[in-house]
Design an enzyme around this catalytic site. Sequence first.
Site, PDB file in Angstrom:
ATOM      1  CB  SER A 158       2.036  62.172  56.988  1.00  0.00           C
ATOM      2  OG  SER A 158       1.255  63.154  56.375  1.00  0.00           O
ATOM      3  CG  ASP A 206      -2.273  63.134  64.078  1.00  0.00           C
ATOM      4  OD1 ASP A 206      -2.578  64.664  63.419  1.00  0.00           O
ATOM      5  OD2 ASP A 206      -1.501  61.924  63.314  1.00  0.00           O
ATOM      6  CG  HIS A 213       0.541  64.195  61.515  1.00  0.00           C
ATOM      7  ND1 HIS A 213      -0.141  63.800  61.090  1.00  0.00           N
ATOM      8  CD2 HIS A 213       1.356  65.409  60.140  1.00  0.00           C
ATOM      9  CE1 HIS A 213      -0.581  63.222  59.823  1.00  0.00           C
ATOM     10  NE2 HIS A 213       0.339  63.854  59.213  1.00  0.00           N
TER      11      HIS A 213
END
Length: 268
Positions: free
Chosen positions: A94, A220, A249
């Site tokens: 991320s 995700d 995620h």
Amino acid sequence: MTNAANSVATPVGLSRSGSGEPLLLLHAFTQTWHCWGGVINELSNEFDMLAPTLPFHWGGPVGDRPLTVAAGADHLEALMNETGWETAHIAGNSLGGWMALELARRGRARSVTAIASAGLWQRGSRHADRLRRKFQLSAYLAPLSRGFANPTLAAIGKATTMRVLCHRPGLVAPELAVIALQSAGYCTARDINAIWPTDTALGMLDQITTPTTIVFSARDRVVPPSRFGAQLVTPSASRRVVMLPDVGHVPMLEAPGRVAAEIRRTAT
């Protein structure tokens, strides 16, 4: 170290373990290095691993300027210098994926594995703007997650909040779930507009020539690949694109073996 206000132990802010070539592991926004725990176990015989908690995150250092992708990369470069690493294999998730790509752009990466990376969208994208507003709202609500220290509330968190991070929360090691649930509450980097740069990670991909793997998580819920990146990122001579099925995620929490395999493949 214990926070007297709520008697919650602050997690250690950095992990160094293993032996072999250097590997820097970068976590997602609001998380800590602990989300890499299973991956570290998988790769301990292959890499000398450094997993820091980012500034303003739970257990991490207090930064001397607001956290941005550039400021985070500056901090990580200084950490690499202190460690004696001119370059390293770098894996990030991320926000950590965005910083990993920035470090690669600066020439500090031997290889990059960007997992469910932020920033893989077009500048001015309506999806990205909507995501920014959602993150801003969640940042204001984040202190509530400190309540997950309570066992009853933690059970609720595992059934709700963990589903934002993982597709199958039941696969997450309990000790890692505890930290993952509470970490947002102690993250003080809450100005999403400061964190969110004008440029995108998508725009820097063609500047990176080191071996790179862009990993998308099929389930995700934070940056769904159908809206963020999957249609925009294409393979090249130095870049692989991988879709991991049945993970959310933060796939390191629920599928550390599969994440470790992608890092290993990119780095060798």
